[in-house]
Each structure stands twice: as structure tokens, then as C-alpha cells.
Design an enzyme around this catalytic site. Structure first.
Site, PDB file in Angstrom:
ATOM      1  N   GLU A 203       0.847  -1.214   0.000  1.00  0.00           N
ATOM      2  CA  GLU A 203       0.000   0.000   0.000  1.00  0.00           C
ATOM      3  C   GLU A 203       0.876   1.256   0.000  1.00  0.00           C
ATOM      4  OE1 GLU A 203      -3.203  -0.211   2.904  1.00  0.00           O
ATOM      5  OE2 GLU A 203      -4.044  -1.953   1.887  1.00  0.00           O
ATOM      6  N   GLU A 359      -4.612  -8.664  -0.897  1.00  0.00           N
ATOM      7  CA  GLU A 359      -5.410  -8.410   0.316  1.00  0.00           C
ATOM      8  C   GLU A 359      -6.853  -8.234  -0.101  1.00  0.00           C
ATOM      9  OE1 GLU A 359      -4.231  -5.525   3.274  1.00  0.00           O
ATOM     10  OE2 GLU A 359      -2.113  -5.994   2.939  1.00  0.00           O
TER      11      GLU A 359
HETATM   12  O1  AHR Z   1      -5.032  -6.478   6.565  1.00  0.00           O
HETATM   13  C1  AHR Z   1      -4.939  -5.393   7.424  1.00  0.00           C
HETATM   14  C2  AHR Z   1      -4.312  -4.164   6.787  1.00  0.00           C
HETATM   15  O2  AHR Z   1      -5.126  -3.693   5.769  1.00  0.00           O
HETATM   16  C3  AHR Z   1      -2.971  -4.376   6.121  1.00  0.00           C
HETATM   17  O3  AHR Z   1      -1.916  -4.300   7.019  1.00  0.00           O
HETATM   18  C4  AHR Z   1      -2.912  -3.223   5.169  1.00  0.00           C
HETATM   19  O4  AHR Z   1      -2.124  -3.514   4.042  1.00  0.00           O
HETATM   20  C5  AHR Z   1      -4.371  -2.919   4.845  1.00  0.00           C
HETATM   21  O5  AHR Z   1      -4.688  -1.575   5.004  1.00  0.00           O
END
Ligand code: AHR
Length: 555
Positions: A203, A359
């Protein structure tokens, strides 16, 4: 910080949803005929689509995976055995570690060497928790090997340097006489580790930066170029000098350098939900690069399902409208995937670069009485249904989507497994993953059917979502999800080129849309056997309301 970036993701995902997904024709009513084009095979559904994500966050690692060698909880070298056993059963192909936002604050040297000498640090991303660093590189790799999974390691591009990342990879993969290999051996591991995927930050528009897409690309090139994998088993074939000369002289860079079957794949940190800016800039840079200087094999996409309010959607005790809202937002994944694919196709029609959804998952209101930043939530049948819908989207786009990592593996967000001290319970999503094992490395088969409609208030969704594939066992497998919590759905299956006389498998449903498995009632949402037999030459499926069914067709 994760919360900021999470809120930013939400902003990207609040526009209305499409009614039905890609190859599903929505219309007034199910039932109908479902036709499987078994004679028109599509792409392979890469088994890495069923990957997981384990971050140093709350009890995701400490307590959930790692209990330490001296724990009374049965363990092998500190890794809890019940969790390993459960994960082996779902054949986890790949696990992403150490984060998430944590990755961009992680310094790997804190996590090697004798446990008693390791630095204790603060997990500043996640509630300022104590980070004992007792779970470091060796422990993670041991865990991955115990569950039979490949490793996806994300290097620190936020607060770390190219040098730190390069030295970590050297430590993991070098062979003697390199000093790094000797240091690794002194810490207990002689053979080089296999690192299948290398994550280049996380991110980077949010907690890993924030960086504009151009700023990220400038940094990323250095990490992509200098972080080498030295494991001889992952070595790429030697590059012919004449190829390099041609590349330099032509002004038209070659597509890619030759790679070996086990070569490490580099994954750039990519877009936030449907926002195209990172994808556009990274792919443009990729197109005009010379692969002798830098290359990537994937771009990551993060997209969560928040419900009507980020971090506040009820995990249980929700109304049918909220159930439908979460499922509607799940369909948005397809819209994002298509959008990023379109950009990628423009720069990379041969599909060298994969879209990696590393994710995703349903992100709900944290469980009462828990630390809010530990992201622990109850998980209901609804979330299992959302998982099946997401997997179906990934399978439909398997030509480009070649890895995904659900957030997360244990105790955090849409976890497979929940633990508390010595207790362990399997979430509905775990069961969906187990039912889908036959789809790992299966060949996607196109299908057509009338999906019907499921309507609640102003939300209209397809009643049924389905995919088909030819498994590695040579059999045709179907996954059929009935979203409607009130009505069953019936289909007559027609499989081109195959005479199916029966189908057998499992169905996951429960009493209520918000039924959950708890330590006291661990089997409230568990799969049950289901079978269908052809009558008068017709194989008719009856799908119970709010259910996921996976069956294998038999001749
Ligand atoms: O999965 C939790 C968090 O969500 C991760 O650390 C991040 O990459 C995202 O914002």
C-alpha cells in the site's frame, strides 16, 4: 497508518454495483439450464489464487500461529500443531508475510539469532503492541514448510532501504562461501530457502508511503533490480550476451528475460480498489523498461468489503438488507479486476504481469471487548458466501489473476481459523476453502446459465453464482452459490462432451445468514454431503437457500 489507508479504500468503493457478474445472464427467474462448455477449456486456475496472508497484527501470529517451544499448547518448534493440521487440510499454496502495513516497518535483523538476544520492539502500526521478534525469518519459513506452502515475503520499502532488502534476500537464499549463507547456517538453516514471491512494499499510496504512483515507480525500480535471489534452484537461465546487445541497440526492449520454472516473482505494490492510477503508471513504466535492468511479474490489488460503514458493519445480528449490501459490494471485486485488466492488457497483451489480489476479504466491526486495532471479528455464513463469490470472480479472470491472499489467515479479519489459548475453531470461510481444493490448478470451463435475481429493497443481485472447472483428477467440478436466503434454486446441468449421471460433493449452509461457529458450537456452519442423481437423462441440482455447493460430476 492502516486505518487511514483503509478509509481511503472505502472511498473508492461506494458507487453502485453491477447487477450480475461476467458470464452470468441475469433475468427474472431461476431455475433453468446450466451448460458447461467442457469442450472449450479456459485458463488454469492457478492454485496460488487460494493463498493466505499472515501479518504481525493482533493475535494473527503470536497466539494464532506461534506459541513458543515451551508452550503447553502442542507445537512443533513453537508453531501450534492444531493450526498447522487445519491449514494442511486446505492445502494452502502460498502465504504472504510479514505484512501488510507492518512490512514497511519491519527490520528483518531483529528477527534472527538466539531468541533470548532478539530485540523487543513496538508494533507501531497495530495498537503499539509489543513485538518480541521471536517469530522471524526462520520461524516463518519453518511454519510455511510445516503447512506445505510457498513463501511470499514482502520487503520493507517504507522505512527500509534497498540495501536492507537485498541483504535479507541474500541471507535467505545465498549458498556458501557467501558469508550470509554461513550466518544463516549458524542460525540453524543450511540449505537456502525458497522464496517464490517477493513483495515490493505494501500500500505504497497509504501506510507504505504515501507515494504518488511516479514516486513509487522510481523507488520500486531499485528494489526490483538489486534484491537478488541466489538460491540455485530458483536460478534463471544465463542470459546470452547477444540478446542483451540486441536489447540495448534496438530501442525496442525485449518482452522479458528467460526465467526458470522456480524463478522468484516480483510483485509491485499496486492499486487501491478501483483506482487506476498506480496500475496505469506502473504498467506504462513496465512497457518501456529494459528487462535487463528491472522487471516485475505482478501488480498487487487491495480491495476489502466494508458493508455500509467501514469498520462498523455488524458481524452478527444484521438484517437481510445488510447481508445483501455486503454481497453486493463483493460483486464490486469483478468491476475492479476488469478495470485493472483493461489497463494491463493495453501495455501487456501477452499477460506477462499478473494481477495479484494480495489483500481482500470482509472487514467488519471488531468483536466487543477486544482491542479494536487487533481486527478480530466474528464470521458468519454470509462471509463464507462472500468468499465463494470472490473466488469465482478470480477464477473467471484466471488468465490475469494468478495469485490472491485473503486477509487474513488466523484471528484477523476474515480469518480461516480463530484461536483463544489452546482452543481453535474453524470459520465458515475455512470450509469454503476446503471445498474448493479441487479447483486448485484446475482448468476453467466456461458456463452459461440463467442466474435469476435476488432482490432486497433497492439491491438486486444474481440469485446464483457458479463456476465450473476440469480438475487435475480429470473430472468436471461445479461450484454453485445460492445467495437468496429465502428461496432454493434448481438447475438442470448439461455438460458438453460429458454424460453425467450423478454429482456428489458438499454443501455449506446454516440455520441463519449470521450463524457463526464458536468454541461452544463449532459445527453450526459446517459442510454436509450432498448428491444428485440423473432421472430421465437429466441431472437436476437443487441448491438450498444461502448456500455454497461444490460437486464433482460422475459419468
Ligand atoms: O489487513 C490489514 C491491513 O489492511 C494491512 O496491514 C494493510 O495492508 C491494509 O490496510
Amino acid at each position: 497508518m492502516a486505518f487511514t489507508s483503509a478509509a481511503a479504500s472505502f472511498a473508492q468503493t461506494t458507487t453502485p454495483a453491477p447487477v450480475a457478474s461476467a458470464n452470468v445472464a441475469a433475468s427474472q427467474t431461476a431455475p433453468g439450464t446450466l451448460t458447461v462448455q467442457a469442450d472449450q477449456p479456459g485458463p488454469v486456475i492457478n492454485r496460488d489464487i487460494f493463498g493466505q496472508f499472515a501479518e504481525h497484527l493482533g493475535t494473527g501470529i503470536y497466539g494464532g500461529v506461534w506459541v513458543g517451544k515451551d508452550s503447553k499448547i502442542p507445537n512443533v518448534r513453537g508453531v501450534r500443531s492444531d493450526v498447522v493440521g487445519a491449514l494442511k487440510a486446505i492445502k494452502v499454496p502460498v502465504v504472504r508475510w510479514p505484512g501488510g502495513c507492518f512490512a514497511d516497518e519491519y527490520h528483518w535483523r531483529n528477527g534472527i539469532g538466539p531468541a533470548s538476544k532478539r530485540k523487543v520492539t513496538v508494533n507501531s502500526v497495530w495498537a503499539g503492541a509489543v513485538e518480541p521478534n521471536t517469530f522471524g525469518t526462520h520461524e516463518f519459513m519453518d511454519f510455511a514448510e510445516q503447512i506445505g506452502s510457498d513463501a511470499y515475503v514482502s520487503v520493507n520499502m517504507g522505512s527500509g532501504t534497498v540495501q536492507e532488502a537485498a541483504e535479507w534476500m541474500e541471507y535467505m537464499t545465498a549458498v556458501p562461501p557467501a558469508t550470509a549463507a554461513k550466518e544463516r547456517a549458524a542460525n540453524g538453516r543450511k540449505a537456502p530457502y525458497k522464496v517464490k514471491y517477493l513483495g515490493l512494499g505494501n500500500e505504497m499510496w497509504g501506510c507504505g508511503g504515501p507515494n504518488t504512483p511516479d514516486e513509487y515507480v522510481t523507488k520500486m525500480k531499485g528494489f526490483a533490480h538489486f534484491v537478488h535471489n541466489f538460491n540455485p534452484e530458483q536460478a534463471a537461465p544465463k542470459v546470452d550476451f547477444s540478446l542483451i546487445a540486441k536489447d540495448l541497440m534496438s530501442g525496442k526492449p525485449m518482452d522479458s528475460l528467460p526465467s526458470g520454472p522456480n524463478s522468484m516473482m516480483r510483485i509491485a505494490a499496486g492499486p487501491n480498489s478501483a483506482d487506476p492510477s498506480y496500475t496505469e503508471v506502473i504498467m506504462k513504466a513496465w512497457k518501456t523498461r529494459s528487462p535487463i535492468y528491472w522487471d516485475i511479474n505482478g501488480i498487487s490489488l487491495h480491495q476489502y468489503t466494508w458493508g455500509s460503514m467501514p469498520f462498523n458493519e455488524l458481524a452478527t445480528g444484521f438484517a437481510e438488507k445488510d447481508y445483501a449490501t455486503v454481497l453486493m459490494q463483493t460483486t464490486w471485486m469483478e468491476r475492479s479486476v476488469k478495470k485493472h485488466k483493461e489497463i494491463m492488457d493495453k501495455y501487456d497483451p501477452k499477460k506477462h504481469v499478473a494481477l495479484v489480489v494480495d489483500e481482500w476479504g470482509v472487514w467488519l466491526k471488531p468483536k466487543a471487548g477486544t482491542e479494536q486495532m487487533f481486527l478480530q471479528q466474528d464470521q458468519s455464513l454470509r462471509d463464507g458466501i462472500a468468499a465463494a463469490m470472490n473466488i469465482n470472480i478470480f477464477a473467471r479472470h484466471a488468465d490475469r489473476v494468478r495469485m490472491t491472499n485473503i486477509a487474513q489467515m488466523v484471528n484477523v479479519l476474515q480469518a480461516m481459523i480463530v484461536t483463544e489459548g489452546p482452543k481453535m475453531v474453524l470459520a465458515p470461510t475455512y470450509h469454503v476453502y476446503k471445498m474448493y481444493v479441487p479447483f486448485q490448478d484446475a482448468t476453467f470451463l466456461p458456463i452459461t446459465f440463467n442466474a435469476g435475481e435476488y432482490k432486497v429493497g433497492n439491491i438486486t443481485l444474481p440469485q446464483v453464482d457458479a463456476i465450473a472447472a476440469k480438475g487435475k483428477d480429470g473430472k468436471v467440478w461445479l461450484s454453485l452459490t445460492n445467495l437468496d436466503p429465502n428461496k432454493s434454486a434448481e438447475f438442470t446441468a448439461v455438460v458438453a462432451g460429458v454424460t453425467a449421471s450423478s454429482a456428489a460433493g458438499e454443501v455449506l449452509t446454516a440455520e441463519r445468514i449470521d450463524s457463526i461457529n464458536t468454541f461452544e458450537t463449532p459445527r453450526a456452519v459446517t459442510p454436509k454431503p450432498i448428491s444428485f442423481t440423473a432421472a430421465d437423462g437429466k441431472l437436476v441440482f437443487s441448491l438450498p437457500p444461502k448456500s455454497v455447493t461444490v460437486v464433482r460430476l460422475e459419468p
